[in-house]
Scaffold this active site. Structure first.
Site, PDB file in Angstrom:
ATOM      1  CE  LYS A  76      -3.892   2.042   2.560  1.00 14.91           C
ATOM      2  NZ  LYS A  76      -4.813   1.864   3.700  1.00 14.91           N
ATOM      3  CB  SER A 151      -8.074   3.798   2.877  1.00 13.24           C
ATOM      4  OG  SER A 151      -7.218   3.193   3.834  1.00 13.24           O
ATOM      5  CB  SER A 175      -8.403   0.986   5.865  1.00  6.94           C
ATOM      6  OG  SER A 175      -9.120   2.183   5.942  1.00  6.94           O
TER       7      SER A 175
END
Length: 483
Positions: A76, A151, A175
């Site tokens: 990420k 997210s 997330s």
């Protein structure tokens, strides 16, 4: 090769059925072909990946072994990666090249993982849809008109589409778990302090926690084994022995006590999703678990408390992005104040600015007691609810999300509707306990997940239950059409 799980890759590399270079080349070709339709990657590091793969193959040839040696992953884009852009999906960090590796990146590299690149996300991890990225929204491979959750949506989409077997994510209010549920993956948020946050760009420091997204509990156990452990560079990292997560997978579930919170099954939950959860419960009963109803009365206050605490911490954390030291800087500022205002105004997206303003308001002198202090009191009540519940049960089970994935742009004009998608996940962050989402079926062709919550540092229990469930079902093996 792209259909192999991380555990299968480990076995294949050990048996010399293929090399890390062959595997990495196949996946890089797949990313080039398929990712333009998903937008899951921000940066693909092809040259660096092949260099790492060659090094991993050389280590194996020299007699070294290791489950993750030569296994491809992706990170990420809020984990700092030395020499590679770390953008947090924001214009303000579009040209930021990190001078060091985050501890998570460092540990996975030391285990021999090959990083294929950096993954798209909601800007500064603020969102539940991965629509707020400066680089455009991420699409869900199960239906490219739908969001993948957020997210960590880029991580989820890339793993679900078999572009990469596993990925890192971060979880501040769901997330990792929420996108895992919406894309048919297993996602684990460890206990706060189990995985180092050093080098992970902060959103809300008392809530953020890094963790893995993968296609099975076994794969998550492999990754967590490398990621977890004390780090003196992170003052919130706990010096607690790391369990043998892989060994724990095979424990029988006989005698396991599962609690179903009545608050999780009220208004707002899609009834078809409720049916999927209850089908999962029946399967776990067959495996030897017992089930009882429990109460988590303070959960009703979780969303307002979270959306005071998280923005308050974000307003402080994001004050460092001021156009002076690093990141985006506006052109021709007329004064220092103009530099701050325009650099931040032009560099941050709408959702980030909204949360900074909410957080600043909550921390202001006139409202601190009414909002921030009250939210912290609710947080303590939520923690007490969990401590009490875990005296009666070993594990708490419920839906990960109230609904399956929604259409891109559907909740864009209504932030509160998007915030409500985190209703079942944020309590784990407020309390600091570990949580896992695992695939549990489909609604209208879209995946849905079941969430498991456990006491502090009981990640092995979560992985054990998820693995045993995945041995008895095949939801987690299903792939989106065309991928």
């Amino acid at each position: 090769m792209h259909r192999l799980t991380l555990a299968q890759i480990a076995r294949g590399l050990a048996a010399k059925e293929f090399s890390s270079v062959e595997l990495s080349e196949a996946l890089l070709a797949r990313i080039a072909e398929l990712d333009p339709g998903l937008n899951s990657f921000i940066t693909v590091t092809a040259e660096q990946a092949l260099e790492q793969a060659r090094a991993a193959d050389a280590r194996r040839a020299a007699g070294e072994s290791g489950a993750l040696l030569g296994a491809p992953i992706a990170h990420k884009d809020l984990f700092c990666t030395k020499g590679v852009r770390t953008s947090c999906a924001s214009k303000i960090l579009d040209d930021f090249i990190a001078p060091y590796d985050a501890t998570v990146v460092e540990r996975l590299a030391a285990a021999g993982c090959v990083s294929l690149g950096k993954l798209n996300m909601d800007e500064f991890a603020m969102g539940s849809a991965s629509e707020s990225s400066h680089y455009g929204p991420v699409r869900n491979p199960w239906n490219t008109e739908c969001v993948p959750g957020g997210s960590s949506g880029g991580s989820a989409a890339a793993v679900a589409a078999r572009l990469v077997p596993a990925a890192t994510g971060s979880d501040t209010g769901g997330s990792i778990r929420q996108p895992a549920a919406l894309t048919n993956l297993t996602g684990l948020k460890p206990t706060y302090g189990r995985v180092s946050r050093w080098g992970m760009i902060a959103y809300a420091s008392s809530l953020d926690q890094g963790g893995p997204l993968a296609r099975s509990a076994e794969d998550c156990a492999l990754l967590l084994s490398a990621m977890a452990g004390f780090d003196p560079k992170d003052s919130t990292c706990v010096d607690q022995p790391v369990d043998d997560y892989l060994a724990a997978l095979h424990r029988p579930l006989a005698g396991l006590r599962i609690g179903l919170p009545r608050e999780y099954f009220g208004a707002g939950l899609d009834p078809r999703l409720s049916d999927a959860v209850m089908a999962c419960v029946e399967e776990l009963k067959k495996l030897g678990a017992t089930v009882k109803e429990i109460g988590l009365p303070s959960m009703q206050h979780a969303i307002p408390a979270y959306y005071v605490i998280a923005p308050a911490e974000a307003s402080s954390n994001l004050s460092r992005f001021d156009g002076v030291r690093f990141g985006y800087r506006c052109e021709n500022p007329q004064s220092l104040e103009d530099l701050y205002k325009r650099s931040r105004g032009e560099g941050f997206g709408a959702e980030v600015k909204r949360r900074i303003m909410v957080g600043t308001y909550a921390l202001s002198a006139g409202y601190y007691d009414a909002y921030y202090l009250k939210a912290q009191k609710i947080r303590r009540l939520i923690r007490s609810d969990f401590i009490g519940a875990f005296q009666e049960v070993d594990l708490i089970l419920g839906p990960t999300t109230p609904n399956p994935a929604w259409k891109l742009g559907e909740k864009g004009d209504d932030p509160v509707a998007a915030y409500l998608e985190d209703i079942y996940t944020i309590t784990a962050n407020l309390a600091g306990i570990p949580g896992l989402s695992m695939p549990a079926g489909f609604v209208d062709g879209l995946p849905v997940g079941v969430q498991l919550l456990a006491p502090y540092f009981q990640e092995s229990r979560l992985l054990n239950v998820a693995h045993q469930y995945q041995q008895a079902t095949d939801w987690h093996q299903r792939a989106p059409e065309g991928y």
